[in-house]
Design a protein around this motif. Sequence first.
Motif, PDB file in Angstrom:
ATOM      1  N   ARG A 140      20.009  38.301  23.451  1.00 25.00           N
ATOM      2  CA  ARG A 140      20.269  37.666  24.796  1.00 25.00           C
ATOM      3  C   ARG A 140      19.832  39.087  25.795  1.00 25.00           C
ATOM      4  O   ARG A 140      20.961  40.276  25.379  1.00 25.00           O
ATOM      5  CB  ARG A 140      21.726  37.095  24.748  1.00 25.00           C
ATOM      6  CG  ARG A 140      22.514  36.888  26.760  1.00 25.00           C
ATOM      7  CD  ARG A 140      23.476  36.157  27.080  1.00 25.00           C
ATOM      8  NE  ARG A 140      23.947  36.026  27.323  1.00 25.00           N
ATOM      9  CZ  ARG A 140      24.779  35.783  27.832  1.00 25.00           C
ATOM     10  NH1 ARG A 140      26.194  34.945  26.942  1.00 25.00           N
ATOM     11  NH2 ARG A 140      25.363  34.749  28.963  1.00 25.00           N
ATOM     12  N   ILE A 157      26.760  31.062  25.761  1.00 24.74           N
ATOM     13  CA  ILE A 157      26.374  31.826  27.544  1.00 24.74           C
ATOM     14  C   ILE A 157      27.238  32.060  28.097  1.00 24.74           C
ATOM     15  O   ILE A 157      27.365  33.139  29.008  1.00 24.74           O
ATOM     16  CB  ILE A 157      24.966  31.008  27.155  1.00 24.74           C
ATOM     17  CG1 ILE A 157      24.485  31.245  26.078  1.00 24.74           C
ATOM     18  CG2 ILE A 157      24.770  31.193  28.667  1.00 24.74           C
ATOM     19  CD1 ILE A 157      23.515  29.833  26.516  1.00 24.74           C
ATOM     20  N   LEU A 161      17.470  33.867  26.540  1.00 24.81           N
ATOM     21  CA  LEU A 161      16.799  34.357  25.396  1.00 24.81           C
ATOM     22  C   LEU A 161      16.279  34.350  25.111  1.00 24.81           C
ATOM     23  O   LEU A 161      15.043  33.097  25.506  1.00 24.81           O
ATOM     24  CB  LEU A 161      17.515  32.582  24.887  1.00 24.81           C
ATOM     25  CG  LEU A 161      19.149  32.594  25.524  1.00 24.81           C
ATOM     26  CD1 LEU A 161      20.075  31.293  24.901  1.00 24.81           C
ATOM     27  CD2 LEU A 161      20.171  34.039  24.715  1.00 24.81           C
ATOM     28  N   SER A 171      22.057  39.523  30.262  1.00 24.66           N
ATOM     29  CA  SER A 171      23.282  39.339  30.876  1.00 24.66           C
ATOM     30  C   SER A 171      23.918  39.852  31.444  1.00 24.66           C
ATOM     31  O   SER A 171      24.013  41.171  31.017  1.00 24.66           O
ATOM     32  CB  SER A 171      23.865  38.760  29.258  1.00 24.66           C
ATOM     33  OG  SER A 171      24.078  39.683  28.943  1.00 24.66           O
TER      34      SER A 171
END
Length: 329
Positions: A61, A218, A137, A64
Amino acid sequence: MSDLEIDPDEALCEPSPRPGPITELYPAREVPLGGVRGVYVERTLPQRDLPTVGAWCFLDRFGSATATEAGASPDILPHPHIGLQTVTWPLDGRIRHRDSVGSDVEIEPGQLNLMTSGRGIAHSEFGVPGAEAGHGLQLWIALPGTATGIDPHFEQHRELPRYAAPGLRATVLIGTLGGVTSPAEAYTPIVGADIALDPGTDVLLPLDRAFEHAVLVIEGTVAIDGTELGAGPLLYLGTDRAELRLSSTGGAHFALVGGEPFTEELVMWWNFVGRSHEEIVEARQAWEARDTSRFPTVVGHVADERIPAPPLPPLRLKPRKRATGCTHL
Ligand code: MN
């Protein structure tokens, strides 16, 4: 995206057995991607004891809110891949993808980039000037031995099919979920889906019993088979589940990955997925020698714009016996 770990582990991954319907939590680790901006990704695959989920062999990921230097756009210069497909699924912002088979495309949330390296491909990924920094992602899918020598190619899917149940909406990125099949080209029995749950949802999601599955949240929180899961770790669910009970009080957004347990041994190092130490060494040498018959120049870049391969570890890979998982050298 690239595996830009400064000192990547070399790993030999044993074929995993069918584990049954278990639940195991695997933490994310922060991995520095190098470069001047100190960009980190949160990596949940591979894990020392969980090299693959189906043929999924890598799950990052990027960008973020919890990643260090969040918001920094990790411009990734041209770098090579062999033996895999890269799956790019943006959650925010825009990313420009360019590769050595002539693709030059932008991608935004709701769209899927799927790049199949076959015997070799190179690509770059850049933020789009003026657009929000990318968050999303990136996953890798190991190609089976029968497909590692195929021609490299690239697909972008702007429309993907959806599976819906009360309170649940799933976008099927690749493979089949609930009888809904993505047009993305897969080489092994696999599934990847982006799933949203409304607040107060309690629903059963049909799964393929022959697959193993894992979930990465998520946003929000979801209860899965008795485990309360929030953003961060990967929840591995094993095999032999015909359905999965999902419940969420406040709503949730998560990724589901799964597939038939991958039974071929893999050697993963840097951006390469191979079957032997020699195969990795050969690919590394081709990249370092700028062998354009294996890795042609990425469109829109000059030859000097490239990420050099890190040095190989001094030891030759030797198979070691473990109950499951990879042997890291
Ligand atoms: Mn890459």
